[in-house]
Design a protein around this motif. Structure first.
Motif, PDB file in Angstrom:
ATOM      1  N   GLY A  33     -74.322  -8.040  50.269  1.00 41.70           N
ATOM      2  CA  GLY A  33     -73.819  -7.839  51.526  1.00 41.70           C
ATOM      3  C   GLY A  33     -73.932  -9.115  52.483  1.00 41.70           C
ATOM      4  O   GLY A  33     -75.211  -9.164  52.882  1.00 41.70           O
ATOM      5  N   GLY A  56     -77.129 -11.645  55.997  1.00 43.34           N
ATOM      6  CA  GLY A  56     -77.033 -11.974  54.592  1.00 43.34           C
ATOM      7  C   GLY A  56     -76.931 -13.520  54.453  1.00 43.34           C
ATOM      8  O   GLY A  56     -77.854 -14.056  54.026  1.00 43.34           O
ATOM      9  N   ARG A 102     -68.323  -6.938  49.905  1.00 41.20           N
ATOM     10  CA  ARG A 102     -67.187  -5.929  49.713  1.00 41.20           C
ATOM     11  C   ARG A 102     -65.896  -6.939  49.602  1.00 41.20           C
ATOM     12  O   ARG A 102     -65.368  -6.744  48.584  1.00 41.20           O
TER      13      ARG A 102
HETATM   14  N1  LIG Z   1     -77.040  -8.221  63.196  1.00 37.85           N
HETATM   15  C1  LIG Z   1     -78.434  -8.046  63.731  1.00 37.85           C
HETATM   16  O1  LIG Z   1     -78.693  -8.541  64.770  1.00 37.85           O
HETATM   17  C2  LIG Z   1     -79.508  -7.646  62.744  1.00 37.85           C
HETATM   18  C3  LIG Z   1     -80.686  -7.510  63.237  1.00 37.85           C
HETATM   19  C4  LIG Z   1     -81.624  -7.049  62.527  1.00 37.85           C
HETATM   20  C5  LIG Z   1     -81.440  -6.455  61.328  1.00 37.85           C
HETATM   21  N2  LIG Z   1     -80.177  -6.015  60.808  1.00 37.85           N
HETATM   22  C6  LIG Z   1     -79.895  -5.352  59.784  1.00 37.85           C
HETATM   23  O2  LIG Z   1     -79.366  -6.369  58.694  1.00 37.85           O
HETATM   24  C7  LIG Z   1     -78.384  -5.485  57.771  1.00 37.85           C
HETATM   25  C8  LIG Z   1     -76.999  -6.462  57.726  1.00 37.85           C
HETATM   26  O3  LIG Z   1     -76.423  -6.421  59.174  1.00 37.85           O
HETATM   27  P1  LIG Z   1     -75.344  -7.361  59.710  1.00 37.85           P
HETATM   28  O4  LIG Z   1     -75.535  -7.387  61.084  1.00 37.85           O
HETATM   29  O5  LIG Z   1     -75.599  -8.579  58.988  1.00 37.85           O
HETATM   30  O6  LIG Z   1     -74.100  -6.606  59.305  1.00 37.85           O
HETATM   31  P2  LIG Z   1     -72.703  -7.113  59.037  1.00 37.85           P
HETATM   32  O7  LIG Z   1     -72.623  -8.592  59.573  1.00 37.85           O
HETATM   33  O8  LIG Z   1     -71.744  -6.223  59.196  1.00 37.85           O
HETATM   34  O9  LIG Z   1     -72.781  -7.621  57.456  1.00 37.85           O
HETATM   35  C9  LIG Z   1     -72.786  -6.364  56.443  1.00 37.85           C
HETATM   36  C10 LIG Z   1     -71.987  -6.973  55.198  1.00 37.85           C
HETATM   37  O10 LIG Z   1     -72.163  -6.139  54.247  1.00 37.85           O
HETATM   38  C11 LIG Z   1     -70.762  -6.262  53.527  1.00 37.85           C
HETATM   39  N3  LIG Z   1     -70.666  -4.808  52.963  1.00 37.85           N
HETATM   40  C12 LIG Z   1     -70.257  -3.764  53.671  1.00 37.85           C
HETATM   41  N4  LIG Z   1     -70.202  -2.683  52.656  1.00 37.85           N
HETATM   42  C13 LIG Z   1     -70.347  -3.174  51.426  1.00 37.85           C
HETATM   43  C14 LIG Z   1     -70.427  -2.588  50.212  1.00 37.85           C
HETATM   44  N5  LIG Z   1     -70.252  -1.425  49.929  1.00 37.85           N
HETATM   45  N6  LIG Z   1     -70.697  -3.508  49.147  1.00 37.85           N
HETATM   46  C15 LIG Z   1     -71.074  -4.709  49.302  1.00 37.85           C
HETATM   47  N7  LIG Z   1     -71.093  -5.270  50.447  1.00 37.85           N
HETATM   48  C16 LIG Z   1     -70.791  -4.652  51.487  1.00 37.85           C
HETATM   49  C17 LIG Z   1     -69.827  -6.408  54.684  1.00 37.85           C
HETATM   50  O11 LIG Z   1     -68.798  -6.917  53.788  1.00 37.85           O
HETATM   51  P3  LIG Z   1     -67.762  -8.140  53.680  1.00 37.85           P
HETATM   52  O12 LIG Z   1     -67.884  -9.196  54.867  1.00 37.85           O
HETATM   53  O13 LIG Z   1     -67.568  -8.416  52.413  1.00 37.85           O
HETATM   54  O14 LIG Z   1     -66.372  -7.053  54.273  1.00 37.85           O
HETATM   55  C18 LIG Z   1     -70.545  -7.540  55.592  1.00 37.85           C
HETATM   56  O15 LIG Z   1     -70.413  -8.750  55.278  1.00 37.85           O
HETATM   57  C19 LIG Z   1     -78.479  -4.069  58.327  1.00 37.85           C
HETATM   58  O16 LIG Z   1     -79.255  -3.312  57.778  1.00 37.85           O
HETATM   59  C20 LIG Z   1     -78.738  -4.270  59.949  1.00 37.85           C
HETATM   60  O17 LIG Z   1     -79.598  -3.135  60.468  1.00 37.85           O
HETATM   61  C21 LIG Z   1     -79.036  -6.632  61.656  1.00 37.85           C
END
Ligand SMILES: NC(=O)c1ccc[n+]([C@@H]2O[C@H](COP(=O)([O-])OP(=O)(O)OC[C@H]3O[C@@H](n4cnc5c(N)ncnc54)[C@H](OP(=O)(O)O)[C@@H]3O)[C@@H](O)[C@H]2O)c1
Length: 290
Positions: free
Chosen positions: A10, A15, A35
């Motif tokens: 992810g 990530g 993804r």
């Molecule tokens: N953003 C924040 O402020 C924050 C803060 C603390 C904790 N978190 C936690 O960190 C985690 C990630 O959040 P994020 O903000 O980084 O989200 P994000 O930017 O939306 O990133 C999630 C990634 O996962 C990939 N993905 C989605 N479905 C998938 C699948 N079935 N198989 C493999 N990859 C897949 C997406 O793919 P593609 O790019 O490849 O399409 C995307 O790049 C979550 O658990 C969130 O609660 C986030």
């Protein structure tokens, strides 16, 4: 000592940020899956190495540490895929970064002899963040199996963050606290901005008026603690002022009256000991359900 290897499943905001910073504190990137292949390639590039794989279990197979940083709704499914395809080394640590969910949602990885945990950075990531270190000085909250906790603690320390151990059963309340402090502060300022605009202040000037006040309050909280930082009409037992507020809000912005009242009701216990019981009763009557 041999460096620990890591994989990221992810490759989005968190990530890619983790990939860069883990590589920079000595962890070896070996696998990336997302993804879209383009996202995994971007993460591998930022970490300076590692194989881009189509399937999560290929990326994770040889890693000592696997971060599942997909959206919350997908984390359990990815863990299930890793277990199903035997895509984890015995003894590997699998961590997710969700604040709302506990390590129990990835318990399936234990079927491969891996350890489950969560490590939540109490920080907001609007985009992948490097080389600036977004973890420095923040809290990273961890829970899960002992082996996962040990590694989570070491990562937080490597990132110069403070590690906070949470009880798995209490993770949801921990997250509710973070939402109340951060998200609801925004809600509070949105309501306050509307009241200020109602008083005739131009919208472009409202933040200039409010932010110094908010910063001053945060300063007081930091110096004196929450209970002693309360000032204003409730802390003074000033019934007439609270009554005037309620009347004027009801006339001008009636939908905000319940908001003002409910926050006032939760403010009353902070005034106990400073204000007489009679005044507190009068205030409670004014702030009762509208
Ligand atoms: N953003 C924040 O402020 C924050 C803060 C603390 C904790 N978190 C936690 O960190 C985690 C990630 O959040 P994020 O903000 O980084 O989200 P994000 O930017 O939306 O990133 C999630 C990634 O996962 C990939 N993905 C989605 N479905 C998938 C699948 N079935 N198989 C493999 N990859 C897949 C997406 O793919 P593609 O790019 O490849 O399409 C995307 O790049 C979550 O658990 C969130 O609660 C986030």
């Amino acid at each position: 000592m041999k460096s620990r290897t890591f994989a990221i499943i992810g490759c989005g905001k968190v990530g890619v940020t983790l990939a860069w910073h883990l590589a920079h504190i000595g962890y070896l990137p070996i696998g990336f899956a997302s993804r879209r292949a383009a996202s995994a390639h971007a993460a591998a590039e930022s970490a300076g190495g590692g194989r881009v794989c189509r399937d999560p279990w290929e990326a994770a197979a040889n890693a000592d540490l696997v971060f599942i940083t997909t959206p919350d709704a997908t984390i359990a499914f990815i863990a299930e895929c890793l277990a199903e395809h035997k895509g984890l080394k015995r003894g590997a640590v699998v961590l997710h970064c969700s604040g709302a969910l506990s390590s129990e949602i990835i318990a399936t990885v234990r079927r491969c002899g891996a350890h489950a945990g969560s490590l939540h950075p109490l920080q907001s990531f609007a985009a992948p963040t490097y080389p600036e270190n977004p973890f420095r000085g923040i809290v990273m909250a961890g829970e899960g199996d002992d082996e996962a906790l040990d590694l989570a603690r070491a990562i937080a320390s490597g990132f110069q963050a403070a590690f906070l151990k949470i009880e798995t059963a209490h993770k949801t309340l921990y997250h509710a606290a973070a939402v109340a402090a951060s998200n609801y502060l925004v809600t509070l300022l949105a309501a306050s901005t509307r009241l200020l605009e109602g008083s005739g202040i131009a919208p472009e000037n409202t933040l200039q008026v409010l932010l110094p006040l908010v910063r001053g309050t945060l300063n007081n909280i930091e110096k004196r603690g929450v209970a002693d930082a309360l000032t204003g009409p409730i802390a003074r037992g000033d019934v007439a002022t609270v009554e005037a507020h309620c009347r004027k809000i009801e006339q001008s912005l009636p939908d905000l009256l319940p908001f003002y009242q409910v926050l006032g009701r939760y403010t009353l216990p902070l005034a106990q000991g400073k204000v007489s019981a009679d005044k507190l009763r009068e205030l409670a009557a004014l702030l009762g359900r509208s």
